[in-house]
Structure formats: C-alpha cells, structure tokens
Design a protein around this motif. Sequence first.
Motif, PDB file in Angstrom:
ATOM      1  N   THR A 174       0.817  -1.217   0.000  1.00 39.28           N
ATOM      2  CA  THR A 174       0.000   0.000   0.000  1.00 39.28           C
ATOM      3  C   THR A 174       0.847   1.262   0.000  1.00 39.28           C
ATOM      4  O   THR A 174       0.529   2.243  -0.680  1.00 39.28           O
ATOM      5  CB  THR A 174      -0.938   0.006   1.226  1.00 39.28           C
ATOM      6  N   VAL A 175       1.930   1.253   0.761  1.00 40.78           N
ATOM      7  CA  VAL A 175       2.756   2.459   0.925  1.00 40.78           C
ATOM      8  C   VAL A 175       3.945   2.395  -0.025  1.00 40.78           C
ATOM      9  O   VAL A 175       4.778   1.494   0.069  1.00 40.78           O
ATOM     10  CB  VAL A 175       3.256   2.583   2.374  1.00 40.78           C
ATOM     11  N   PRO A 176       4.050   3.347  -0.972  1.00 39.60           N
ATOM     12  CA  PRO A 176       5.185   3.327  -1.903  1.00 39.60           C
ATOM     13  C   PRO A 176       6.509   3.601  -1.198  1.00 39.60           C
ATOM     14  O   PRO A 176       6.548   4.269  -0.164  1.00 39.60           O
ATOM     15  CB  PRO A 176       4.840   4.438  -2.894  1.00 39.60           C
ATOM     16  N   LYS A 177       7.574   3.088  -1.783  1.00 43.26           N
ATOM     17  CA  LYS A 177       8.901   3.282  -1.202  1.00 43.26           C
ATOM     18  C   LYS A 177       9.524   4.611  -1.620  1.00 43.26           C
ATOM     19  O   LYS A 177      10.526   5.031  -1.035  1.00 43.26           O
ATOM     20  CB  LYS A 177       9.811   2.116  -1.590  1.00 43.26           C
ATOM     21  N   GLN A 178       8.941   5.256  -2.597  1.00 42.99           N
ATOM     22  CA  GLN A 178       9.397   6.584  -3.002  1.00 42.99           C
ATOM     23  C   GLN A 178       8.194   7.369  -3.500  1.00 42.99           C
ATOM     24  O   GLN A 178       7.378   6.860  -4.271  1.00 42.99           O
ATOM     25  CB  GLN A 178      10.458   6.483  -4.108  1.00 42.99           C
ATOM     26  N   PHE A 179       8.076   8.605  -3.056  1.00 44.16           N
ATOM     27  CA  PHE A 179       6.977   9.481  -3.488  1.00 44.16           C
ATOM     28  C   PHE A 179       7.372  10.922  -3.189  1.00 44.16           C
ATOM     29  O   PHE A 179       8.093  11.199  -2.227  1.00 44.16           O
ATOM     30  CB  PHE A 179       5.671   9.123  -2.770  1.00 44.16           C
ATOM     31  N   GLY A 180       6.887  11.840  -4.023  1.00 42.20           N
ATOM     32  CA  GLY A 180       7.243  13.238  -3.837  1.00 42.20           C
ATOM     33  C   GLY A 180       8.756  13.395  -3.747  1.00 42.20           C
ATOM     34  O   GLY A 180       9.503  12.902  -4.596  1.00 42.20           O
ATOM     35  N   ASP A 181       9.199  14.065  -2.690  1.00 41.84           N
ATOM     36  CA  ASP A 181      10.635  14.269  -2.473  1.00 41.84           C
ATOM     37  C   ASP A 181      11.186  13.263  -1.466  1.00 41.84           C
ATOM     38  O   ASP A 181      12.297  13.436  -0.955  1.00 41.84           O
ATOM     39  CB  ASP A 181      10.869  15.704  -1.974  1.00 41.84           C
ATOM     40  N   TRP A 182      10.417  12.212  -1.169  1.00 45.50           N
ATOM     41  CA  TRP A 182      10.787  11.277  -0.117  1.00 45.50           C
ATOM     42  C   TRP A 182      11.191   9.921  -0.697  1.00 45.50           C
ATOM     43  O   TRP A 182      10.566   9.429  -1.626  1.00 45.50           O
ATOM     44  CB  TRP A 182       9.625  11.080   0.853  1.00 45.50           C
ATOM     45  N   ARG A 183      12.235   9.347  -0.096  1.00 48.85           N
ATOM     46  CA  ARG A 183      12.652   7.998  -0.498  1.00 48.85           C
ATOM     47  C   ARG A 183      12.948   7.180   0.749  1.00 48.85           C
ATOM     48  O   ARG A 183      13.329   7.713   1.805  1.00 48.85           O
ATOM     49  CB  ARG A 183      13.900   8.060  -1.394  1.00 48.85           C
ATOM     50  N   LEU A 184      12.764   5.879   0.620  1.00 53.55           N
ATOM     51  CA  LEU A 184      12.960   4.962   1.738  1.00 53.55           C
ATOM     52  C   LEU A 184      14.432   4.773   2.041  1.00 53.55           C
ATOM     53  O   LEU A 184      15.248   4.573   1.142  1.00 53.55           O
ATOM     54  CB  LEU A 184      12.320   3.609   1.398  1.00 53.55           C
ATOM     55  N   LEU A 185      14.772   4.830   3.328  1.00 55.03           N
ATOM     56  CA  LEU A 185      16.118   4.504   3.770  1.00 55.03           C
ATOM     57  C   LEU A 185      16.216   2.999   4.022  1.00 55.03           C
ATOM     58  O   LEU A 185      15.214   2.352   4.352  1.00 55.03           O
ATOM     59  CB  LEU A 185      16.453   5.248   5.063  1.00 55.03           C
TER      60      LEU A 185
END
Length: 231
Positions: A42-53
């Motif tokens: 459900t929750v993307p790993k990257q969106f907008g200016d945010w990326r997963l650590l």
Amino acid sequence: MSSVRISIVLAGLMALAAVGGIAARPTAKPPGSAPRYILEDTVPKQFGDWRLLPQSSAQVVNPQTKELLDKLYSQILSRTYVNGQGYRVMLALAYGDEQRGDLQAHKPEVCYPAQGFKLLSNDPAELATPFGGIAARRLNTVLGPRQEPVTYWFTMGDTAVKSKFEQRLVEIRLGLTGQVPDGLLFRVSSIDESTQRAFQMQDAFITDLLKAVPARDRMRLSGLGAAASPG
C-alpha cells in the motif's frame, strides 16, 4: 442546546449503541483468511521528495513488546524516509484485522511513556490536506537527549475515529452488515528539537503520501475519500 439535553442525547445514543451491538454482533474473522490489504504494497517506497532509507538506518520506536504487538496487530510496517534536504521522517503503521474488545489499538500517549519516554504535550490537531481534514493528535515526547514529536490518528474500517464512542458507532454500523471491523494506527514522528519544524515536515510527508496513493488506499490510510485532484 443545553448541557443537560446534550447529556440526554449522548446517553440515548450510547444505549442504542449497546443494544445494536448485541443484536448485530458479527462473527470473528475466519482463521487463515487472506488479509484485506497488504501494508507493504500500500505504501510506496518513493513518493514526492521522499525515499525509503535502508532498514538498517531506521530508528522507528515501537514502544511495545513483540508479544503484545503480535496479539494486537496482524501487520506492522516501520520505515524511515528521507527527503532531498536530508530530513528524516519515521512512519509506523499497525493494522489489525479485528479491532474489537482487547484488540483495540493502543495509543502512543500510553505506549511511549511505557517505554520510558516523557510525554511533554498531547494535543488534538486538524491536519489540512488536499483531500480534507484529518482529526489527529500531536505529541511531544522525550527520552534523554532524544526529542521526538509525534503525529498520529486511528481509522476503523474506512473511517477516522477520535474516541471510543466513535469506534463503537463504526463497529455497530459495520456489524449490521456482518462485517468485523479492522483498524489502522497511522503514526509519523521525527527526531527534532524544534517541535514546530517537526510537525511542518510531518504534514508535508503526509500530504505527499496521500497524493501518491490511489483513492481506495488513501481512504484506508486516512479515512478520507476521493476528492478533486489537488492542484
């Protein structure tokens, strides 16, 4: 309306809710049945200016024992995201297929102090998003040198709820159609000595996330339905 009349109305609603809950009590969710949705998807790993650590970089606090978490929730998702300026926001989602009785989600204002955090403030907040307002709570917690402002809300079914009474009404409404209510605790936090900056960044993170997911997932995460596309 006077306070006496308000009390009478609330008492009547609570009595109706109690009777309705007995008459419309749904059966438990069948063991081994598939989850209604998967948090990981459900929750993307990257969106907008945010990326997963990477997971090794995460500092998400789960202030409950694993045994209790496994009892309360069927899925837990803990991630840390970073934006282009290096600001980190920690996301923690806890989903329960069955949110009745003892399985009702525990609130961060209870769980954080149980882990040793000091609760400096606990205030209601209305989060403005392009899809509508979310009734949330803002906490400011501290553990030694770690100051961690927190924003959270709770959804039951596809509805954001603010109190046990509202949870009960949603439970009854779903029970009338034989549904077992599921629930989601949505929490974001930041390690930041500036509470104002932390809440501003958390709001930006939440807005970007809600923009990035389909309407159905947005409703599950926030209780907000479809709205006109944000400009």
